[in-house]
Write an enzyme that holds these catalytic residues in place. Structure first.
Site, PDB file in Angstrom:
ATOM      1  N   GLU A 114      42.789  30.050  49.606  1.00 23.51           N
ATOM      2  CA  GLU A 114      43.831  29.187  49.027  1.00 23.51           C
ATOM      3  C   GLU A 114      44.799  29.966  48.129  1.00 23.51           C
ATOM      4  O   GLU A 114      46.009  29.745  48.170  1.00 23.51           O
ATOM      5  CB  GLU A 114      43.179  28.065  48.221  1.00 23.51           C
ATOM      6  CG  GLU A 114      44.191  27.134  47.579  1.00 23.51           C
ATOM      7  CD  GLU A 114      43.539  26.139  46.643  1.00 23.51           C
ATOM      8  OE1 GLU A 114      44.269  25.313  46.095  1.00 23.51           O
ATOM      9  OE2 GLU A 114      42.306  26.214  46.449  1.00 23.51           O
ATOM     10  N   ASP A 115      44.280  30.886  47.324  1.00 25.77           N
ATOM     11  CA  ASP A 115      45.094  31.477  46.254  1.00 25.77           C
ATOM     12  C   ASP A 115      45.451  32.946  46.452  1.00 25.77           C
ATOM     13  O   ASP A 115      46.107  33.536  45.593  1.00 25.77           O
ATOM     14  CB  ASP A 115      44.349  31.333  44.906  1.00 25.77           C
ATOM     15  CG  ASP A 115      44.228  29.876  44.485  1.00 25.77           C
ATOM     16  OD1 ASP A 115      45.111  29.089  44.861  1.00 25.77           O
ATOM     17  OD2 ASP A 115      43.251  29.535  43.799  1.00 25.77           O
TER      18      ASP A 115
END
Length: 771
Positions: A114-115
């Site tokens: 996700e990051d």
């Protein structure tokens, strides 16, 4: 660092531990700034895992640690800590839960997709598809943070539970992730803090409780409560600390006496005291509407013994040493909770006339009570997946499987959210079938809920019950230990719709809604079948379901029943069905109504019309028979006047509502004269042996004097009429206008009531209203 650790220290330190596990007093007012995290080193994490799993895959853990630190790079959290400190803390929490190597690695990697620039393919290649699936499942959930809007929250909860059903480790990692975020909540903006706390209290804390993870549930609740209601948290916390200080010697005395009494009877035990958390205290005060001074179980003691037999022996020692508080004994060993919780609960009057709440359990029971599904040693069985292992070993997992079954039945998101929240928040009551099968239900559940818990068909056909051998209403609230016998009837194929508001469990409500929708659909399908068959009969064409099946693609419907229900609801015209089955079919156009009265079979509407429309004879076989509101057709009667057997009637199809029956003299029929496709030929088909009342409306002008209303009501009652509604209006000082809705058997019955009313001196005028 603060980890969620097992509190299993010696008895001598138990009293001080109760105070030490609470946040500092200053935290109740303004939480202090979180200090920079001293990150766990690589070999520290490996040693944590090796402490409970000597065969841990060190290479896997090392690769995950280094890779996560590398891809997160210079990222920081709102606190200023390196971002990597967060997944490392989550992994640390999971080591306290003694999870398998894959779970620890997935915790370290859970934010990478996700990051960071990492992809699912990268995770699969470096760590394997098992860990890749866990990280992707957590990534999807991270992108779907719950919000306050009910529909979206429900849909996200669906996805959370579906992901957990694929692999239960997703839940454990997600809960650890939420726990660390709640511990560092002070750095989040205020609006987000409140939203996150509400989510935690509504979903995550109860979900942890349902999975048997009580320690985690209590910490999540307390952290959320501290944010959502800081004033109440401060007051309760300060009171608890004050009481703990005053009773420190008493707590030690109770522990010593318990140990001495048990040792005298040859029972080796470990005793520890604990103080309830602030949220638990506040929740009990709110739920029972009592003050702080009325609480009697602020402190509790856990007695850990070696075997189940010693649990009951210890209970006997306690009960013969101190007076028992009546009604406070619960045996969750013989009847465990649905989340596998097992323990004996009792309350006695201890030293200094102090109420003492005791929980007596074995070490194995204690591990399950504290850590729930995480107490199963997932890492020990490498033959099957952890989820499969839990399906075999954990009855707590059965709740999740049951919830997924409800999800699969297709209820809409709001209904699913309602069901899940009901299941999450309610404590349980245990009842038995006549054959001894144990049924677990939420508190305040009634017999309707019990019937549906046994089987959906039992609930749908339930007509009565016995509780402990005595007849009782179906809405009776059940108590622990009740034996419930359900009486059913084949004549009842669907439950009353009103049961939905009476049921407590989500399963019962969903089943009632589903049965009601099915019954309504069957009614519309029955009406549609009669309409279609009538059209084919008039057109001298053959109709059968097999022929209609071949025309389904042209009608854009999946089944014959769908087509017929759509016809009954007015969504498809019967002529369209005929045309789909026989392309050369030509519809006979119905004539418009004309203004002509006084002739049998004619009825007058707009005088400007010049075309005649003749109603079929009332005895026509082509007309659809009407048996009343309890028939198998979705029938209503004219809302402003009704209709009764003996009236010449016509049916008007309203899309989505079925058929409304009007007497042919009703002026309301003018509104439909330009829509001949909505008119149906109908006739009465009333069973004379089964009396049923039908609605009619009377307009009565009576003399305004004391007792006049009673006389009118008396006439109707004397002649076996039933008053459904009365409206009164004063037209002059001397007269009152009454509009009375009555239930009568037929036109003859109604005429007799009107005649008797006209014979009364206080009645100036009586007329039937044709709305």
């Amino acid at each position: 660092m603060a980890y969620w650790q097992r509190k299993s220290g010696p008895v001598e330190t138990a009293a001080s531990d109760m105070v030490a596990d609470a946040p500092p007093l200053a935290a109740a007012e303004t939480p202090p700034r979180h200090p920079r995290t001293k990150m766990m080193r690589q070999y520290d994490l490996v040693e944590r895992v090796r402490a409970y799993n000597p065969e841990a895959d060190e290479a896997l853990l090392n690769r995950a640690y280094v890779y996560a630190m590398m891809v997160h790079g210079e990222q920081t959290r709102a606190s200023g800590d390196p971002y990597f400190s967060h997944p490392l803390e989550v992994a640390g929490i999971l080591t306290d839960l003694k999870l398998d190597d894959a779970s620890i690695a997935a915790a370290l990697l859970h934010d990478t997709i996700e990051d960071t620039v990492a992809t699912r393919e990268d995770i699969d290649r470096l760590f394997g598809e098992d860990i890749g699936a866990l990280v992707e499942g957590l990534t999807k959930l991270a992108k779907l943070d719950l919000v306050s809007r009910e529909a979206k929250q429900a849909e996200n909860l669906r996805k959370l539970l579906l992901a957990i059903a694929d692999d239960v480790r997703v839940l454990l990692i997600k809960l650890a992730d939420r726990l660390h975020n709640m511990r560092t909540l002070e750095f989040v903006p205020p609006a987000s803090r409140r939203r996150i706390s509400e989510e935690t209290l509504d979903i995550y804390a109860p979900l942890a409780g349902r999975m048997g993870m009580h320690e985690m549930r209590e910490e999540l609740e307390n952290l959320a409560f501290r944010e959502l209601n800081p004033d109440a948290f401060k007051v309760i916390y300060n009171r608890l600390v004050s009481i703990a200080d005053r009773n420190r010697n008493l707590i030690s005395q109770i522990e010593s006496q318990l140990l001495a009494s048990l040792a005298a009877h040859g029972i080796a035990a470990r005793v520890s005291g604990r103080r309830k958390r602030s949220y638990s205290i506040w929740n009990k005060m709110e739920r029972k509407s009592i003050g702080f001074e009325q609480l009697s179980d602020i402190f509790g003691f856990r007695v850990i013994v070696g075997t189940v037999e010693e649990c009951y022996r210890a209970l006997g020692v306690v009960h013969t040493t101190w007076p028992v508080v009546p009604g406070r004994f619960k045996d969750y060993i013989s009847t465990p909770k649905q989340n596998e919780y097992r323990s004996l609960h009792t309350t006695v009057i201890g030293p200094g006339n102090q109420r003492v709440e005791l929980q007596i359990r074995t070490e194995e029971m204690h591990q399950i009570a504290e850590y729930g599904i995480a107490a199963h040693s997932l890492y020990k069985d490498r033959v099957v997946s952890p989820t499969e292992l839990l399906k075999r070993e954990s009855s707590a997992y059965a709740w999740l499987r049951h919830t997924i079954e409800v999800l699969a039945e297709g209820s809409n998101p709001e209904e699913f959210l309602e069901h899940t929240k009901l299941e999450l928040f309610h404590d349980q009551v245990f009842c038995f079938t006549p054959k001894g099968k144990l049924i677990a239900l939420p508190r305040r559940a009634n017999v309707i809920d019990f019937a549906y818990a046994v089987h959906t068909d039992i609930g749908n056909s339930a007509v009565g019950c016995k509780i402990n051998g005595k007849f009782a209403p179906l809405v009776s609230e059940l108590q622990n230990g009740d034996q419930v016998e359900i009486m059913t009837s084949r004549a009842q194929t669907a439950p009353p719709a009103a049961w939905e508001s009476l049921a407590v469990t989500g399963k019962a409500r969903a089943a009632i809604r589903r049965a009601t929708r099915t019954a309504i659909r069957d009614q519309y399908a029955g009406l549609g079948r009669r309409i279609v068959e009538r059209l084919f009969q008039r057109a001298r064409m053959d109709y059968d379901d097999d022929s209609l099946k071949g025309a389904l693609p042209r009608l854009a419907r999946a089944s014959v029943e769908d087509v017929l229900a759509a016809v009954g609801r007015g969504e498809i015209k019967a002529s369209d069905v005929a045309r789909a089955m026989y392309p050369d079919y030509k519809e006979e156009r119905a004539a418009q109504p004309v203004a002509k009265t006084g002739e049998s079979g004619w009825f007058g509407l707009k005088k400007s019309r010049a075309v005649k429309f003749r109603m079929p004879a009332a005895s026509s076989d082509a007309a659809i028979p009407i048996r009343g509101i309890n028939s198998d057709l979705p029938v209503r009667f004219a809302p402003n006047g009704g209709a009764v057997p003996g009236d010449r009637i016509v049916g008007i199809v309203t899309p989505g509502e079925g058929v409304t029956i009007y007497p042919i003299q009703s002026p309301a029929l003018k509104d439909f004269e330009d829509e001949p496709q909505r008119w149906l030929d109908v006739r009465w088909d009333v069973d004379e042996n089964t009396q049923q009342r039908f609605p009619a409306r009377l307009s009565i002008q009576q003399v305004n004097e004391p007792g006049s209303l009673a006389q009118v009501a008396g006439v109707i009652a004397e002649h076996d009429g039933n008053i459904d509604n009365i409206q009164m209006s004063r037209k002059s000082p001397d007269f009152t206008e009454l509009t009375v809705d009555v239930g009568v058997y037929d036109l003859k019955h109604l005429t007799a009531i009107i005649a008797q009313l006209r014979a009364k001196a206080i009645v100036a005028r009586v007329e039937r209203v044709n709305g």
